[in-house]
Design an enzyme around this catalytic site. Structure first.
Site, PDB file in Angstrom:
ATOM      1  N   ARG A 126      -6.976  34.750  51.811  1.00  0.00           N
ATOM      2  CA  ARG A 126      -6.312  34.429  53.066  1.00  0.00           C
ATOM      3  C   ARG A 126      -4.964  33.746  52.826  1.00  0.00           C
ATOM      4  O   ARG A 126      -3.985  34.003  53.524  1.00  0.00           O
ATOM      5  CB  ARG A 126      -7.205  33.524  53.910  1.00  0.00           C
ATOM      6  CG  ARG A 126      -6.578  33.024  55.176  1.00  0.00           C
ATOM      7  CD  ARG A 126      -6.282  34.154  56.150  1.00  0.00           C
ATOM      8  NE  ARG A 126      -5.823  33.679  57.438  1.00  0.00           N
ATOM      9  CZ  ARG A 126      -5.597  34.456  58.487  1.00  0.00           C
ATOM     10  NH1 ARG A 126      -5.775  35.761  58.384  1.00  0.00           N
ATOM     11  NH2 ARG A 126      -5.186  33.955  59.625  1.00  0.00           N
ATOM     12  N   ASP A 186       9.662  41.559  58.748  1.00  0.00           N
ATOM     13  CA  ASP A 186       8.213  41.719  58.559  1.00  0.00           C
ATOM     14  C   ASP A 186       7.981  42.172  57.121  1.00  0.00           C
ATOM     15  O   ASP A 186       8.498  43.215  56.708  1.00  0.00           O
ATOM     16  CB  ASP A 186       7.700  42.763  59.563  1.00  0.00           C
ATOM     17  CG  ASP A 186       6.187  42.928  59.552  1.00  0.00           C
ATOM     18  OD1 ASP A 186       5.552  42.696  58.501  1.00  0.00           O
ATOM     19  OD2 ASP A 186       5.639  43.307  60.601  1.00  0.00           O
ATOM     20  N   HIS A 227       5.687  39.151  60.256  1.00  0.00           N
ATOM     21  CA  HIS A 227       4.586  39.948  60.806  1.00  0.00           C
ATOM     22  C   HIS A 227       3.860  39.216  61.930  1.00  0.00           C
ATOM     23  O   HIS A 227       3.303  39.851  62.820  1.00  0.00           O
ATOM     24  CB  HIS A 227       3.600  40.292  59.684  1.00  0.00           C
ATOM     25  CG  HIS A 227       2.562  41.283  60.111  1.00  0.00           C
ATOM     26  ND1 HIS A 227       2.853  42.621  60.302  1.00  0.00           N
ATOM     27  CD2 HIS A 227       1.244  41.143  60.419  1.00  0.00           C
ATOM     28  CE1 HIS A 227       1.747  43.256  60.684  1.00  0.00           C
ATOM     29  NE2 HIS A 227       0.764  42.390  60.766  1.00  0.00           N
ATOM     30  N   ASP A 228       3.836  37.896  61.895  1.00  0.00           N
ATOM     31  CA  ASP A 228       3.135  37.122  62.937  1.00  0.00           C
ATOM     32  C   ASP A 228       3.965  36.892  64.191  1.00  0.00           C
ATOM     33  O   ASP A 228       3.538  36.142  65.085  1.00  0.00           O
ATOM     34  CB  ASP A 228       2.697  35.757  62.372  1.00  0.00           C
ATOM     35  CG  ASP A 228       1.298  35.811  61.753  1.00  0.00           C
ATOM     36  OD1 ASP A 228       0.664  36.886  61.803  1.00  0.00           O
ATOM     37  OD2 ASP A 228       0.846  34.774  61.222  1.00  0.00           O
ATOM     38  N   SER A 273      -0.289  44.723  65.148  1.00  0.00           N
ATOM     39  CA  SER A 273      -0.735  44.741  63.755  1.00  0.00           C
ATOM     40  C   SER A 273      -1.822  45.815  63.593  1.00  0.00           C
ATOM     41  O   SER A 273      -1.585  46.980  63.934  1.00  0.00           O
ATOM     42  CB  SER A 273      -1.214  43.331  63.367  1.00  0.00           C
ATOM     43  OG  SER A 273      -1.532  43.251  61.999  1.00  0.00           O
TER      44      SER A 273
END
Lengths: 348, 348
Positions: free
Chosen positions: A212, A293, A323-324, A151
């Site tokens: 977040r 992603d 993405h994680d 990332s």
């Protein structure tokens, strides 16, 4: 420049639930040390600044060094070790039995410039790369065997390869490309606006929590949400509450408990400032992309690899974690690292 | 129930830039009328409520009636006509030369229950469907030739088909499915939290603007953003500003100027409350899906059509405009409507 060894500080776990993989043995006998130092850097957009750089180095003296850098919430404590036994942010990627095993490789981690919330100016990935070079000077490390970046760490790795090519033999860039995708940049800009909305009225914490939560949607995928949160919404106190809200609320609360608002704002901006010319990367680079992603589309990873020319290779994962994936698909990531870093004839 | 004819009121244009298609001639000679009335409905979650229903009907007396319903920001004024010459929200989909031509078909539009901001309880798509039935009673329309619903309108159409099957011959449901996708629901829930954050301290307008901006990301696609907003970010006043921010700010400002906060909150919730059993739809239904729609994934449209069994058909568009394709790909949508609504032997 001052050098200060600090006692172990408590580091809260990363957002992802840390479930130790059966393949990853604790490296209890591995020696590790930590330190912080102040360095004066000329930041690309922020001018001359004194920044504090915190690092941790685990592994036997004289072993080759791999720098492991994660997302903007990651830090210097990559994995548990004898000196610092708490879980690290990449505990399933670094340890006994893994390609990156601190029994054989020195694993270096650092806190990003700005992560302490004290540098309140725009921070470029180029600044992070220069901070790494200063850190290597301090530790007497002439050259990294590998820079493994996930990332934001991938962006910093690419900048490091451009700016300090003599100091790294190989780059692995997972879930990061040569520039922020315009849609992902817009998504982050709106998260920063959520913080600004909170700050309007001293509700900084609520603003950061909301930011977040919006970010979580970009880190994960619709497939995962469908699997986990398909229950009908509830109506309570005259308001509709959807199934994912408890999860998102908890993610927001955990995040604000460990994140200074300024640190998050400046590192979020930093992702959007990132832009390199892939043709300027002369270091052998493995780009690892995740299909699905939502922040780094596969098309950008492909464009990066095309720009790298003879220096670039691409591996693509498909994962419901988007993405994680690097925090979740750790066996598959380790397999890719094994192929990339353990070339015949390379130092172990 | 009272019946009130109101003078034409100024209706601001929909977000999308209205560029008249060369195929769409103004229907200047078409007769149209408008009205509002109060009805008492038992709302599924809100109990007994008096709601105001505003409608517009354009086209020759006695012609078959097509109800056209759009997204939660749409309203009764579908297209310009002699009485009400301002642009409508679907001016490129309804007019001379189009399948839905008010010279031959009466086109009915209405304001959603709650769109005036006066109904501050949870509103279900079932409530909207019941309001349509009451509206048809009032207008003396026994049966719609077609219910053409886009986005939220598709959800209302599906509910109408379940609850009032005798009153509609055919349904076209564009970019809407049998339930809200859990990921899209989470996205909307966070938009509502942005409004709540603003409301904490009387910054309602900023909260709604931010919510709208986050919604814009769900209405459009990364492909469009890449095409339009690939410029590097700017650093000004010590802050990073990405290329899409001007566009998003403007979209937010336009939206808050025309949208009561409560109206948006309740209609946003309403999308998430929506849930029907496709097997209960016995009306012939054409489902139109857009590949790349980030709110209504193709997999949900496929699941809907499977559930519809012999009553369902699917058409899939690929468009860089994602969920907003129905406002942009109007020629292609009209082509689909032509095939669906002009069956041989059907009334024109």
């Amino acid at each position: 420049m001052s050098f200060v060894d600090l006692p172990a500080r408590s580091l809260p776990p990363h957002d992802a639930v840390v479930v130790a993989s059966p393949h990853v043995a604790p490296t209890a006998t591995v020696e590790a040390r930590r330190g912080t130092f102040d360095a004066t850097l000329t930041l690309r957009h922020g001018g001359l600044q004194t920044v504090r750089i915190a690092w941790e180095l685990a592994g036997p003296a004289g072993a080759p060094v791999a720098l492991v850098a994660g997302g903007i919430s990651a830090h210097r404590h990559v994995a548990a070790n004898a000196q610092f036994p708490e879980a690290g942010w990449a505990g399933d990627l670094v340890g006994g039995g893994r390609t990156l095993d601190p029994a054989h490789t020195r694993v270096l981690g650092f806190d990003y410039v700005g992560a302490d919330g004290r540098v309140d100016v725009p921070i470029d990935t180029a600044d992070q790369a220069d901070a790494v070079a200063v850190l290597l000077d301090l530790l007497g490390i002439a050259r990294l065997q590998a820079f493994v970046g996930y990332s934001y760490g991938a962006l910093v790795g690419l900048q490091f390869a451009v700016r300090h090519p003599a100091r790294v033999a190989q780059l692995v860039a997972v879930s990061g490309a040569h520039r922020a995708h315009p849609y992902a940049a817009a998504w982050r800009a709106l998260q920063r606006k959520a913080v600004a909305l909170g700050q309007l009225q001293c509700a900084d914490v609520q603003g950061l929590s909301l930011a977040r939560q919006f970010a979580m949607l970009s880190y994960r995928t619709p497939e995962e949400f469908e699997e986990r949160f398909d229950a009908p919404p509830e109506v309570s106190n005259g308001r509709v509450r959807v199934a994912a809200e408890d999860y998102l609320d908890a993610a927001g609360a955990r995040f604000v408990a460990r994140t200074p608002v300024n640190a998050w704002l400046r590192l979020s901006e930093s992702i959007d400032l990132h832009r390199i010319d892939p043709a300027q990367v002369q270091v052998p680079t493995l780009v690892v992309a995740v299909e699905g992603d939502r922040l780094v589309p596969l098309s950008d990873s492909v464009a990066l690899v095309e720009g790298l020319g003879p220096h670039g290779q691409l591996r693509v994962l498909r994962s419901p974690y988007g993405h994680d994936a690097f925090l979740k698909e750790t066996d598959r990531i380790d397999g890719i690292l094994a192929g990339a870093l353990r070339q015949p004839g390379d130092p172990a």
